[in-house]
Design a protein around this motif. Structure first.
Motif, PDB file in Angstrom:
ATOM      1  N   HIS A 366      74.472 -55.366 -13.719  1.00 18.19           N
ATOM      2  CA  HIS A 366      73.807 -54.744 -12.566  1.00 18.19           C
ATOM      3  C   HIS A 366      72.807 -53.680 -12.992  1.00 18.19           C
ATOM      4  CE1 HIS A 366      73.135 -53.378  -8.528  1.00 18.19           C
ATOM      5  NE2 HIS A 366      73.610 -52.183  -8.782  1.00 18.19           N
ATOM      6  N   LYS A 367      71.662 -53.648 -12.299  1.00 22.84           N
ATOM      7  CA  LYS A 367      70.664 -52.593 -12.466  1.00 22.84           C
ATOM      8  C   LYS A 367      70.749 -51.680 -11.242  1.00 22.84           C
ATOM      9  CE  LYS A 367      67.566 -55.536 -15.175  1.00 22.84           C
ATOM     10  NZ  LYS A 367      66.217 -56.172 -15.257  1.00 22.84           N
ATOM     11  N   PRO A 368      71.419 -50.541 -11.367  1.00 20.36           N
ATOM     12  CA  PRO A 368      71.725 -49.725 -10.186  1.00 20.36           C
ATOM     13  C   PRO A 368      70.515 -49.033  -9.572  1.00 20.36           C
ATOM     14  CG  PRO A 368      72.475 -48.639 -12.201  1.00 20.36           C
ATOM     15  CD  PRO A 368      72.026 -49.994 -12.601  1.00 20.36           C
ATOM     16  N   ALA A 369      70.520 -48.969  -8.246  1.00 21.68           N
ATOM     17  CA  ALA A 369      69.526 -48.191  -7.497  1.00 21.68           C
ATOM     18  C   ALA A 369      70.091 -46.797  -7.260  1.00 21.68           C
ATOM     19  CB  ALA A 369      69.226 -48.873  -6.174  1.00 21.68           C
ATOM     20  N   ARG A 370      69.272 -45.779  -7.455  1.00 20.88           N
ATOM     21  CA  ARG A 370      69.715 -44.399  -7.287  1.00 20.88           C
ATOM     22  C   ARG A 370      69.515 -43.944  -5.834  1.00 20.88           C
ATOM     23  NH1 ARG A 370      70.885 -42.160 -12.042  1.00 20.88           N
ATOM     24  NH2 ARG A 370      70.074 -43.144 -13.936  1.00 20.88           N
ATOM     25  N   ASN A 371      70.415 -43.044  -5.391  1.00 21.19           N
ATOM     26  CA  ASN A 371      70.365 -42.509  -4.028  1.00 21.19           C
ATOM     27  C   ASN A 371      70.152 -43.625  -3.004  1.00 21.19           C
ATOM     28  OD1 ASN A 371      70.552 -39.758  -4.963  1.00 21.19           O
ATOM     29  ND2 ASN A 371      68.406 -39.960  -5.591  1.00 21.19           N
ATOM     30  N   PRO A 372      71.031 -44.618  -2.971  1.00 19.47           N
ATOM     31  CA  PRO A 372      70.799 -45.803  -2.143  1.00 19.47           C
ATOM     32  C   PRO A 372      70.901 -45.524  -0.653  1.00 19.47           C
ATOM     33  CG  PRO A 372      73.004 -45.846  -3.065  1.00 19.47           C
ATOM     34  CD  PRO A 372      72.307 -44.684  -3.699  1.00 19.47           C
ATOM     35  N   ASP A 373      70.107 -46.266   0.131  1.00 17.41           N
ATOM     36  CA  ASP A 373      70.294 -46.283   1.575  1.00 17.41           C
ATOM     37  C   ASP A 373      71.121 -47.525   1.917  1.00 17.41           C
ATOM     38  OD1 ASP A 373      68.535 -48.447   1.416  1.00 17.41           O
ATOM     39  OD2 ASP A 373      66.815 -47.310   2.176  1.00 17.41           O
ATOM     40  N   LEU A 374      71.351 -47.768   3.207  1.00 17.43           N
ATOM     41  CA  LEU A 374      72.203 -48.897   3.585  1.00 17.43           C
ATOM     42  C   LEU A 374      71.622 -50.237   3.145  1.00 17.43           C
ATOM     43  CD1 LEU A 374      73.817 -48.294   7.096  1.00 17.43           C
ATOM     44  CD2 LEU A 374      74.908 -48.361   4.865  1.00 17.43           C
ATOM     45  N   ASP A 375      70.304 -50.370   3.201  1.00 15.52           N
ATOM     46  CA  ASP A 375      69.675 -51.621   2.759  1.00 15.52           C
ATOM     47  C   ASP A 375      69.951 -51.876   1.277  1.00 15.52           C
ATOM     48  OD1 ASP A 375      68.686 -52.185   5.261  1.00 15.52           O
ATOM     49  OD2 ASP A 375      66.718 -51.289   4.880  1.00 15.52           O
ATOM     50  N   ASP A 376      69.818 -50.823   0.465  1.00 19.50           N
ATOM     51  CA  ASP A 376      70.125 -50.950  -0.973  1.00 19.50           C
ATOM     52  C   ASP A 376      71.585 -51.350  -1.185  1.00 19.50           C
ATOM     53  OD1 ASP A 376      67.547 -50.096  -1.752  1.00 19.50           O
ATOM     54  OD2 ASP A 376      68.153 -47.989  -1.627  1.00 19.50           O
ATOM     55  N   ILE A 377      72.462 -50.753  -0.391  1.00 17.59           N
ATOM     56  CA  ILE A 377      73.898 -51.004  -0.538  1.00 17.59           C
ATOM     57  C   ILE A 377      74.235 -52.444  -0.186  1.00 17.59           C
ATOM     58  CG2 ILE A 377      76.151 -50.452   0.498  1.00 17.59           C
ATOM     59  CD1 ILE A 377      75.001 -47.491   0.611  1.00 17.59           C
ATOM     60  N   PHE A 378      73.683 -52.944   0.914  1.00 17.46           N
ATOM     61  CA  PHE A 378      73.996 -54.320   1.304  1.00 17.46           C
ATOM     62  C   PHE A 378      73.349 -55.338   0.361  1.00 17.46           C
ATOM     63  CE2 PHE A 378      74.690 -52.317   5.579  1.00 17.46           C
ATOM     64  CZ  PHE A 378      76.071 -52.495   5.562  1.00 17.46           C
ATOM     65  N   GLU A 379      72.196 -54.993  -0.182  1.00 23.66           N
ATOM     66  CA  GLU A 379      71.572 -55.872  -1.174  1.00 23.66           C
ATOM     67  C   GLU A 379      72.432 -55.939  -2.435  1.00 23.66           C
ATOM     68  OE1 GLU A 379      67.462 -56.151  -3.853  1.00 23.66           O
ATOM     69  OE2 GLU A 379      67.496 -54.878  -2.060  1.00 23.66           O
ATOM     70  N   ALA A 380      72.920 -54.773  -2.879  1.00 23.42           N
ATOM     71  CA  ALA A 380      73.775 -54.729  -4.056  1.00 23.42           C
ATOM     72  C   ALA A 380      75.103 -55.439  -3.794  1.00 23.42           C
ATOM     73  CB  ALA A 380      74.022 -53.276  -4.460  1.00 23.42           C
ATOM     74  N   ASP A 381      75.632 -55.288  -2.597  1.00 27.00           N
ATOM     75  CA  ASP A 381      76.877 -55.952  -2.227  1.00 27.00           C
ATOM     76  C   ASP A 381      76.724 -57.468  -2.316  1.00 27.00           C
ATOM     77  OD1 ASP A 381      79.629 -55.506  -0.498  1.00 27.00           O
ATOM     78  OD2 ASP A 381      78.555 -57.286   0.171  1.00 27.00           O
ATOM     79  N   ALA A 382      75.644 -57.987  -1.753  1.00 25.26           N
ATOM     80  CA  ALA A 382      75.404 -59.435  -1.768  1.00 25.26           C
ATOM     81  C   ALA A 382      75.209 -59.935  -3.195  1.00 25.26           C
ATOM     82  CB  ALA A 382      74.189 -59.772  -0.913  1.00 25.26           C
TER      83      ALA A 382
END
Length: 399
Positions: A366-382
């Motif tokens: 995984h390449k993590p996104a910093r200070n994620p918003d909900l869109d980032d979180i759901f993208e990472a979840d998927a």
């Protein structure tokens, strides 16, 4: 006795699971103070949901899809409450969580499915009795920021976080030195590493103290549950993860504790029964007597023991501790991958010893996104779920 205007009106997300059933037991014994206005359950529990609907007469019921809706209507038959609204899917969960007549949302669903309805409830100004740890694990920064903005109370239902919440009443973060999250050590606490290599599903589901759903019971066996609790506590109590420590306590009587700067340790004790933290959350900030909640007999208790966790036996705990401090999508990825991998283990698709290896493999990609918003979180979840599925299906020798 009729309900008062100050009664607690509950939307219960996950009404047929362990948390949901115990919540309804408490509601049934306190009809003068508690009322269920919404029930939500899954496709495999429609018969239970039907019985609950007839018994509690909610305004709204949510099921996963239209086929479930039609089946529930058939099951209810002539017993269907006239004003009952039956909704479906994610939109239905959000409708239940934001129901105007509701003033407390109990999130008893398991997994990341709890994030969107909890966030919607917070935005709608609803207080939350939080039994879904994945919500704060995956989206803690977003949820807690919105809760502060809306002036919403998030009351933890997990026994450990409830214990800390109770121990902190009257104190601030400036008073804290450490939080001590206790754990029983699960079914494999006394097993050797070599024995754990051949652990079966049946072995992993034999929790020594708690009666819980299968997913959280497996998390207890890997001790991922304690790791997720560190991440949850970090956001819930607005503390650095470095100030949160794990303590193995086989008797599960001290549910967790706070060590203050002056050296005092204040904790909460009780029998290992989830009705106790649920009861506290439903009536907070009052203390209300209940015949359902069993009492701890200190005279008969005997000794309490404590020990450090064994990170070699439980690498999932170490993994979670390492990502707990991160305000990135890593905790979300860990949580989502764990859901997929544990579900695969429960379906007999992989051996117990592969769980931490697969989790580590997903995190490493995984390449993590910093200070994620909900869109980032759901993208990472998927992404995490897809990657975990791929690795579960891959040959074991390639992982």
């Amino acid at each position: 006795m009729p309900l008062s205007n100050t009664a607690t009106r509950i939307s219960l997300l996950g009404s047929t699971g362990s948390i949901g059933l115990q919540t309804l037991d408490i509601v049934e014994s306190h009809k003068d103070h508690l009322q269920v206005v919404a029930l939500c359950a899954g496709s495999n529990s429609l018969e239970k949901l039907c019985a609950q609907t007839i018994q509690f007469e909610p305004e709204l019921v949510c099921v996963p899809n239209d086929a479930d809706r039609e089946k529930l209507i058939c099951l209810l038959g002539a017993n269907k409450p006239k004003k009952l609204d039956i909704v479906t899917g994610e939109a239905g969960l959000i409708a239940a969580a934001t129901l105007p007549n509701c003033n407390l949302v109990v999130t008893g669903v398991v997994g990341a499915i709890g994030i969107k309805p909890t966030y919607a409830a917070v935005r709608a100004g609803k207080n939350i009795a939080l039994a879904n740890k994945e919500t704060l694990v995956a989206a803690g920064s977003v949820i807690m920021s919105e809760a502060k903005k809306q002036g919403v109370k998030i009351i933890p239902v997990d026994s450990e976080h409830s214990a800390i919440f109770q121990s902190l009443q009257g104190y601030t973060n400036n008073d804290i030195d450490f939080l001590w999250l206790t754990g029983s050590g699960g079914p494999f606490r006394s097993w050797t590493l070599a024995q754990m290599e051949n652990a079966t599903k049946s072995d992993a589901l034999k929790h020594p103290n708690w009666s819980m759903g299968p997913k959280i019971t497996i998390d207890s066996a890997t001790m991922m549950n304690k790791g997720l609790e560190i991440i949850e506590a970090r956001w819930l109590f607005n503390l650095s993860a470095k100030k949160i420590k794990i303590l193995i306590h086989p008797q599960s009587v001290l549910h967790s504790a706070v060590e203050f700067k002056d050296g005092s340790i204040v904790g909460q004790m009780g029998v290992p029964d989830m009705r106790l933290p649920i009861h506290f959350a439903l009536f907070y900030p009052e203390r209300v007597a209940s015949t359902l909640v069993p009492r701890l007999d200190l005279v008969k208790l005997g000794s309490l023991t404590f020990e450090a966790p064994d990170y070699k036996k439980f690498p999932c705990l170490l993994m979670a501790q390492e990502v707990a401090e991160s305000n990135t999508t890593l905790p979300c990825v860990l949580n989502a991958a764990n859901e997929v991998i544990v579900d695969s283990f429960l379906k007999d698709l992989l051996p117990f010893k592969q769980i931490p290896k697969l989790l580590e493999a997903v995190l490493s990609l995984h390449k993590p996104a910093r200070n994620p918003d909900l869109d980032d979180i759901f993208e990472a979840d998927a992404w995490s779920r897809k990657e975990a599925f791929r690795l579960v299906q891959a040959p074991i020798s390639s992982i």
